[in-house]
Design a protein around this motif. Structure first.
Motif, short mmCIF file in Angstrom:
data_model
loop_
_atom_site.label_atom_id
_atom_site.label_comp_id
_atom_site.label_asym_id
_atom_site.label_seq_id
_atom_site.Cartn_x
_atom_site.Cartn_y
_atom_site.Cartn_z
N ASP A 6 32.37 69.07 46.87
CA ASP A 6 32.44 67.93 47.78
C ASP A 6 32.08 66.62 47.08
O ASP A 6 31.68 65.65 47.72
N ARG A 7 32.23 66.60 45.76
CA ARG A 7 31.94 65.40 44.99
C ARG A 7 33.20 64.92 44.27
O ARG A 7 34.00 65.72 43.80
N LEU A 8 33.32 63.58 44.19
CA LEU A 8 34.45 62.96 43.52
C LEU A 8 33.94 62.27 42.26
O LEU A 8 32.88 61.65 42.27
N TYR A 9 34.71 62.37 41.17
CA TYR A 9 34.30 61.78 39.89
C TYR A 9 35.45 60.94 39.32
O TYR A 9 36.63 61.22 39.56
N GLY A 10 35.07 59.93 38.55
CA GLY A 10 36.05 59.11 37.87
C GLY A 10 35.65 58.94 36.42
O GLY A 10 34.46 58.84 36.10
N GLN A 11 36.65 58.92 35.52
CA GLN A 11 36.35 58.75 34.10
C GLN A 11 37.41 57.86 33.47
O GLN A 11 38.61 58.15 33.52
N ARG A 12 36.94 56.79 32.90
CA ARG A 12 37.83 55.88 32.18
C ARG A 12 37.96 56.32 30.73
O ARG A 12 37.03 56.91 30.17
N THR A 13 39.08 56.03 30.12
CA THR A 13 39.34 56.39 28.73
C THR A 13 38.19 55.93 27.83
O THR A 13 37.82 54.75 27.84
N GLY A 14 37.60 56.88 27.09
CA GLY A 14 36.54 56.54 26.16
C GLY A 14 35.17 56.36 26.77
O GLY A 14 34.23 55.96 26.07
N ARG A 15 35.02 56.67 28.06
CA ARG A 15 33.74 56.48 28.73
C ARG A 15 33.34 57.78 29.45
O ARG A 15 34.18 58.63 29.75
N PRO A 16 32.05 57.92 29.74
CA PRO A 16 31.61 59.16 30.40
C PRO A 16 32.07 59.25 31.84
O PRO A 16 32.35 58.23 32.49
N LYS A 17 32.11 60.47 32.35
CA LYS A 17 32.47 60.70 33.75
C LYS A 17 31.34 60.24 34.65
O LYS A 17 30.17 60.47 34.35
N GLN A 18 31.68 59.59 35.78
CA GLN A 18 30.69 59.12 36.74
C GLN A 18 31.08 59.55 38.15
O GLN A 18 32.26 59.55 38.50
#
Length: 301
Positions: free
Chosen positions: A239-251
């Protein structure tokens, strides 16, 4: 201490709360230190997609000049016990006089040439500031107190950097805010006079919304492109959503509403998922301080 603009509506020490609910500053604002531009030429920080500052806002050029113009032949020294106590006492009196609207206190300590930078970035003279110091209207009450202070003395000048806590009661509703203020004092004819002050807010994350039905979150999963080389990938784990930008850690993406998300520790920014007329999620608006950066979902024009 933040002096709010007195409008013809009741203040929250004088401005409405909607900006605070949106994660914006409601007292002072500041901007993060400059960081190196990323691959797209935007200034960024390792922790966030849009390099959010921990408190937003722009450092006043006038406050900076006030420090730069301190006597160069007077090295910084720790304030003596007597000087420190005096400066802290005057600072506390100024803060206490905000809610009561006691201009006499401010008039006693402010130099006629003083420059004041408010929470919304306005720069005011002593005369202009006088128009801001008014008693709170009925139904409003509050206090601002110094939580901690660091004092440096430069001969007959001093810089007082202090963290402050504001408690407000608005028709029996409790509100709390935190501020960082930098004051520059100078001693004239044996008396300390305040010549410059800048108020900054410590922005807080919004409270995550309670989303009962998260089935729609599956629609958000996918890759969103800023350019051929920079992408933002959204994934779901339970039930959690994550986002990760190129070259950066997942948040983790925390929900503010069904479609608006934020990262912990980045109250200036939001991720807004946008659907087309057919209901398909086609893009993300990466919003910071009211400005949007568009990320297009892979496979969509």
């Amino acid at each position: 201490m933040g002096v709010r603009r007195r409008a013809d509506h009741a203040p929250d020490f004088s401005r409405c709360r909607r900006d605070r609910r949106r994660g914006r500053a409601h007292h002072p604002v500041r901007r993060s230190k400059r960081s190196r531009p990323d691959a797209e030429g935007r200034l960024g920080a390792a922790g966030g997609d849009l390099a959010p500052a921990r408190g937003g806002g722009m450092i006043s050029i006038f406050g900076l000049l006030a420090v730069l113009l301190l006597p160069t032949n007077a090295p910084a020294e720790k304030a003596s016990g007597r000087t420190e106590a005096e400066l802290k006492k005057m600072t506390g009196e100024l803060l206490s006089a905000v809610a009561s609207g006691d201009w006499a206190v401010w008039d006693r300590y402010l130099d006629d040439s003083m420059i004041y930078t408010s929470e919304d970035g306005r720069t005011m003279t002593k005369a202009q500031l006088k128009e801001e110091i008014k008693p709170l209207p009925p139904g409003f009450s509050g206090t601002i107190e110094v939580e901690s202070a660091e004092i440096h003395v430069y001969g007959d000048s001093a810089v007082v950097s202090h963290e402050d806590l504001e408690r407000e009661n608005v028709f029996d509703q409790k509100l709390v805010s935190h501020y960082h203020i930098t004051d520059t004092w100078t001693r004239k004819d044996g008396r300390w006079r305040l010549v410059a002050s800048q108020v900054l807010v410590r922005l807080q994350d919004p409270a995550p919304a309670t989303i009962v039905d998260r089935r729609g979150w599956d629609d958000y999963v996918g890759r969103y492109d800023l350019s051929p080389s920079v992408s933002f990938t959204v994934t779901r784990e339970g039930d959690r959503l994550y986002g990760q930008r190129t070259g950066r850690p997942k948040q983790e993406l925390l929900p503010e509403t069904d479609t608006v998300f934020f990262n912990a520790g980045a109250p200036r920014t939001r991720k807004i998922f946008v659907r087309d007329a057919a209901g398909k999620v086609v893009r993300i608006f990466d919003r910071r301080d009211g400005r949007d950066l568009l990320w297009t979902r892979a496979g969509n024009p």
